[in-house]
Scaffold this motif. Structure first.
Motif, PDB file in Angstrom:
ATOM      1  N   HIS A  52      11.819   7.226   0.211  1.00 58.34           N
ATOM      2  CA  HIS A  52      12.837   7.813  -0.675  1.00 58.34           C
ATOM      3  C   HIS A  52      14.184   7.105  -0.526  1.00 58.34           C
ATOM      4  CE1 HIS A  52      10.170  10.872  -2.089  1.00 58.34           C
ATOM      5  NE2 HIS A  52       9.866  11.206  -0.848  1.00 58.34           N
ATOM      6  N   ALA A  53      14.562   6.797   0.701  1.00 53.18           N
ATOM      7  CA  ALA A  53      15.805   6.046   0.920  1.00 53.18           C
ATOM      8  C   ALA A  53      15.702   4.668   0.288  1.00 53.18           C
ATOM      9  CB  ALA A  53      16.097   5.929   2.412  1.00 53.18           C
ATOM     10  N   ALA A  54      14.539   4.047   0.379  1.00 51.37           N
ATOM     11  CA  ALA A  54      14.333   2.728  -0.215  1.00 51.37           C
ATOM     12  C   ALA A  54      14.440   2.789  -1.732  1.00 51.37           C
ATOM     13  CB  ALA A  54      12.977   2.166   0.205  1.00 51.37           C
ATOM     14  N   ASN A  55      13.892   3.826  -2.334  1.00 47.37           N
ATOM     15  CA  ASN A  55      13.985   3.977  -3.787  1.00 47.37           C
ATOM     16  C   ASN A  55      15.438   4.162  -4.230  1.00 47.37           C
ATOM     17  OD1 ASN A  55      11.232   3.740  -3.995  1.00 47.37           O
ATOM     18  ND2 ASN A  55      10.878   5.935  -4.204  1.00 47.37           N
ATOM     19  N   SER A  57      12.488  -3.573   3.420  1.00 39.94           N
ATOM     20  CA  SER A  57      13.202  -3.475   4.692  1.00 39.94           C
ATOM     21  C   SER A  57      13.780  -2.073   4.893  1.00 39.94           C
ATOM     22  CB  SER A  57      14.318  -4.522   4.729  1.00 39.94           C
ATOM     23  OG  SER A  57      15.071  -4.408   5.902  1.00 39.94           O
ATOM     24  N   VAL A  58      14.418  -1.548   3.842  1.00 35.21           N
ATOM     25  CA  VAL A  58      14.974  -0.194   3.929  1.00 35.21           C
ATOM     26  C   VAL A  58      13.856   0.827   4.131  1.00 35.21           C
ATOM     27  CG1 VAL A  58      16.240   1.600   2.669  1.00 35.21           C
ATOM     28  CG2 VAL A  58      17.022  -0.766   2.583  1.00 35.21           C
ATOM     29  N   ALA A  59      12.739   0.635   3.462  1.00 33.99           N
ATOM     30  CA  ALA A  59      11.616   1.570   3.574  1.00 33.99           C
ATOM     31  C   ALA A  59      11.080   1.622   4.995  1.00 33.99           C
ATOM     32  CB  ALA A  59      10.501   1.182   2.609  1.00 33.99           C
ATOM     33  N   ILE A  81       0.838  -1.204   0.000  1.00 36.24           N
ATOM     34  CA  ILE A  81       0.000   0.000   0.000  1.00 36.24           C
ATOM     35  C   ILE A  81       0.871   1.251   0.000  1.00 36.24           C
ATOM     36  CG2 ILE A  81      -1.631   1.356   1.369  1.00 36.24           C
ATOM     37  CD1 ILE A  81      -2.832  -1.343   2.270  1.00 36.24           C
ATOM     38  N   VAL A  82       1.880   1.279   0.867  1.00 36.09           N
ATOM     39  CA  VAL A  82       2.729   2.465   0.994  1.00 36.09           C
ATOM     40  C   VAL A  82       3.684   2.602  -0.183  1.00 36.09           C
ATOM     41  CG1 VAL A  82       4.556   3.520   2.386  1.00 36.09           C
ATOM     42  CG2 VAL A  82       2.580   2.501   3.494  1.00 36.09           C
ATOM     43  N   LEU A  83       4.308   1.512  -0.557  1.00 43.55           N
ATOM     44  CA  LEU A  83       5.348   1.568  -1.574  1.00 43.55           C
ATOM     45  C   LEU A  83       4.831   1.304  -2.971  1.00 43.55           C
ATOM     46  CD1 LEU A  83       8.053  -0.441   0.356  1.00 43.55           C
ATOM     47  CD2 LEU A  83       7.830   2.026   0.194  1.00 43.55           C
ATOM     48  N   GLY A  84       3.717   0.653  -3.077  1.00 50.98           N
ATOM     49  CA  GLY A  84       3.189   0.293  -4.383  1.00 50.98           C
ATOM     50  C   GLY A  84       3.955  -0.883  -4.961  1.00 50.98           C
ATOM     51  N   ASN A  85       3.529  -1.309  -6.103  1.00 49.51           N
ATOM     52  CA  ASN A  85       4.204  -2.404  -6.791  1.00 49.51           C
ATOM     53  C   ASN A  85       5.362  -1.800  -7.563  1.00 49.51           C
ATOM     54  OD1 ASN A  85       4.909  -4.744  -7.983  1.00 49.51           O
ATOM     55  ND2 ASN A  85       3.097  -4.938  -9.255  1.00 49.51           N
ATOM     56  N   TYR A  86       6.529  -1.837  -6.982  1.00 48.87           N
ATOM     57  CA  TYR A  86       7.682  -1.122  -7.513  1.00 48.87           C
ATOM     58  C   TYR A  86       8.558  -2.083  -8.290  1.00 48.87           C
ATOM     59  CZ  TYR A  86      10.910   2.760  -7.534  1.00 48.87           C
ATOM     60  OH  TYR A  86      11.697   3.796  -7.912  1.00 48.87           O
ATOM     61  N   ARG A  87       8.456  -2.062  -9.592  1.00 46.86           N
ATOM     62  CA  ARG A  87       9.248  -2.932 -10.456  1.00 46.86           C
ATOM     63  C   ARG A  87      10.028  -2.075 -11.430  1.00 46.86           C
ATOM     64  NH1 ARG A  87      10.160  -8.126  -9.214  1.00 46.86           N
ATOM     65  NH2 ARG A  87       8.279  -9.276  -8.794  1.00 46.86           N
ATOM     66  N   TYR A 137      17.184   0.812  -3.877  1.00 49.10           N
ATOM     67  CA  TYR A 137      16.713  -0.111  -4.904  1.00 49.10           C
ATOM     68  C   TYR A 137      17.419   0.144  -6.225  1.00 49.10           C
ATOM     69  CZ  TYR A 137      13.283  -2.621  -7.795  1.00 49.10           C
ATOM     70  OH  TYR A 137      12.666  -3.468  -8.669  1.00 49.10           O
ATOM     71  N   TRP A 138      17.404   1.387  -6.672  1.00 48.56           N
ATOM     72  CA  TRP A 138      18.012   1.706  -7.959  1.00 48.56           C
ATOM     73  C   TRP A 138      19.525   1.586  -7.927  1.00 48.56           C
ATOM     74  CZ3 TRP A 138      15.720   1.132 -12.262  1.00 48.56           C
ATOM     75  CH2 TRP A 138      14.324   1.192 -12.285  1.00 48.56           C
ATOM     76  N   ARG A 139      20.134   1.873  -6.798  1.00 51.43           N
ATOM     77  CA  ARG A 139      21.583   1.685  -6.658  1.00 51.43           C
ATOM     78  C   ARG A 139      21.920   0.201  -6.828  1.00 51.43           C
ATOM     79  NH1 ARG A 139      25.505   0.703  -2.534  1.00 51.43           N
ATOM     80  NH2 ARG A 139      27.417   1.828  -2.987  1.00 51.43           N
ATOM     81  N   GLN A 140      21.130  -0.655  -6.190  1.00 53.19           N
ATOM     82  CA  GLN A 140      21.358  -2.096  -6.314  1.00 53.19           C
ATOM     83  C   GLN A 140      21.162  -2.572  -7.754  1.00 53.19           C
ATOM     84  OE1 GLN A 140      22.608  -3.956  -3.806  1.00 53.19           O
ATOM     85  NE2 GLN A 140      22.662  -1.989  -2.758  1.00 53.19           N
TER      86      GLN A 140
END
Length: 87
Positions: A54-57, A46-48, A9-15, A60-63
């Motif tokens: 924003h830190a999680a995003n 987990s990061v979120a 719900i918070v992060l959405g389906n982030y692909r 994610y993209w760094r990884q």
């Protein structure tokens, strides 16, 4: 299950985009690609929870970027590695 629901719900389906998915599929078989993206989703969630969306995003993209570079490098070294002599 509740944490996963909240994360969705918070992060959405982030692909990653279809283009990035296609690039990753050049280096990983589909069964590994699905596991890889699933692991990234878990790490992102987990990061979120610890540091926010924003830190999680960013994480994610760094990884994704670092993994793609590493996978491409490994593929290139296999292509350009000289054949080893058999004994």
């Amino acid at each position: 299950l509740a944490a996963v629901t909240i994360a969705v719900i918070v992060l959405g389906n982030y692909r990653p985009s279809k283009v990035l998915h296609r690039i990753l599929s050049l280096f990983l078989p589909s069964e590994n690609l699905d596991s890889f993206l699933g692991d990234l989703d878990e790490g992102r969630n987990s990061v979120a929870h610890k540091s926010g969306r924003h830190a999680a995003n960013r994480w994610y993209w760094r990884q994704i970027i670092l993994s793609t570079i590493s996978l491409a490098f490994n593929a290139l070294t296999k292509v350009f590695r000289p054949a080893q002599k058999r004994s």
